[in-house]
Design an enzyme around this catalytic site. Structure first.
Site, mmCIF file in Angstrom:
data_model
loop_
_atom_site.group_PDB
_atom_site.id
_atom_site.type_symbol
_atom_site.label_atom_id
_atom_site.label_comp_id
_atom_site.label_asym_id
_atom_site.label_seq_id
_atom_site.Cartn_x
_atom_site.Cartn_y
_atom_site.Cartn_z
ATOM 1 N N GLU A 1 0.907 -1.332 -0.006
ATOM 2 C CA GLU A 1 -0.205 -0.571 0.187
ATOM 3 C C GLU A 1 0.720 1.205 0.021
ATOM 4 O O GLU A 1 2.153 1.437 0.447
ATOM 5 C CB GLU A 1 -0.775 0.266 1.488
ATOM 6 C CG GLU A 1 -1.967 -1.371 1.005
ATOM 7 C CD GLU A 1 -3.010 -1.475 0.425
ATOM 8 O OE1 GLU A 1 -3.208 -0.531 -0.278
ATOM 9 O OE2 GLU A 1 -3.858 -2.398 0.239
ATOM 10 N N CYS B 1 -6.908 -1.856 8.541
ATOM 11 C CA CYS B 1 -5.724 -1.696 7.671
ATOM 12 C C CYS B 1 -5.190 -0.105 7.408
ATOM 13 O O CYS B 1 -4.019 0.398 7.766
ATOM 14 C CB CYS B 1 -5.506 -2.728 6.463
ATOM 15 S SG CYS B 1 -6.014 -4.404 7.617
ATOM 16 N N HIS C 1 -0.810 -5.650 2.207
ATOM 17 C CA HIS C 1 -1.876 -6.356 2.440
ATOM 18 C C HIS C 1 -1.263 -8.091 1.823
ATOM 19 O O HIS C 1 -0.899 -8.131 1.154
ATOM 20 C CB HIS C 1 -3.249 -5.945 1.836
ATOM 21 C CG HIS C 1 -4.035 -5.968 2.331
ATOM 22 N ND1 HIS C 1 -4.393 -4.091 2.215
ATOM 23 C CD2 HIS C 1 -5.013 -5.642 3.207
ATOM 24 C CE1 HIS C 1 -5.203 -3.566 2.921
ATOM 25 N NE2 HIS C 1 -5.033 -4.500 3.557
#
Length: 216
Positions: free
Chosen positions: A93, A157, A176
């Site tokens: 991310e 998250c 992730h």
């Protein structure tokens, strides 16, 4: 390393977190992979003190405890890991968002106003170049494939990633992982994480060294 142990001041600390169970994820792949990292010799190979923590899927816990973890460990690098039922690869991310948190946590709660940090920017980006990390993983002999994402999903998250970025965006990452065995085992995920962490740490060290020289 035990979750309650103090870290010697002479070693750089890398803090890696995974999440506990929630919803259909009775066994959370993120924590299963993170738990294996100490067995992969990260401390020896990277010259660090590794600290791993399990984070409950609880907005209130994240809001209070993440700043405390930063204060306690003063980490060189923080890597948060979470599971995604949509992920098929190690997903790196690049940014996190401050607003839009409307999904209930394991206690049936949402943050007040659906916001992570009141009065902060809508979006924060990690200073770590995730594209380089992605290339490093994909060019390696590791069985795990990685990819880039710009949307962590407005749940815990995203929430934990933003919380840490708000502390220091120069040394924070979020990864992730897929559900276990779809297609990777916990060990394969841990091996992919080790490669990613090594690349992230190298970037942080290089940047810190540059800043120190600039201050001279």
């Amino acid at each position: 390393m035990g979750s309650n142990e103090e870290v010697p001041a002479c070693k750089e600390t890398v803090l890696v977190t995974g999440f506990g169970p929630f919803g259909v994820h009775k066994i959370n792949a993120s924590m299963e992979a993170v738990k294996l990292l100490p067995s992969l010799d990260l401390e020896r190979d990277l010259g660090i003190q590794l600290v791993t923590k399990e984070i409950p899927v609880d907005y209130g816990y994240v809001k209070t405890q993440i700043p405390q973890l930063w204060e306690l460990y003063k980490p060189k690098l923080v890597v948060h890991v979470g599971v995604s039922g949509m992920a098929q690869e190690l997903t790196l991310e690049t940014q996190a968002f401050n607003n839009g948190y409307g999904s209930l946590d394991i206690k049936g709660c949402v943050p007040e106003g659906g916001v992570c940090v009141e009065g902060s920017p809508d979006r924060l980006e990690s200073a770590i170049d995730m594209r380089k990390i992605c290339q490093n993983v994909n060019d390696s002999t590791c069985d795990v494939v990685s990819c880039i994402s710009t949307d962590p999903g407005r749940y815990l998250c995203d929430f934990v990633f933003y919380s840490s970025l708000h502390v220091d965006r120069s040394r924070v990452a979020f990864v992730h992982v897929p559900v276990l065995d779809k297609p990777y085992s916990a060990l394969q995920l841990a091996q992919g994480l080790k490669l990613a962490i090594a690349g992230m740490l190298a970037q942080v060290r290089e940047n810190d060294c540059y800043l120190k020289k600039a201050e001279m």
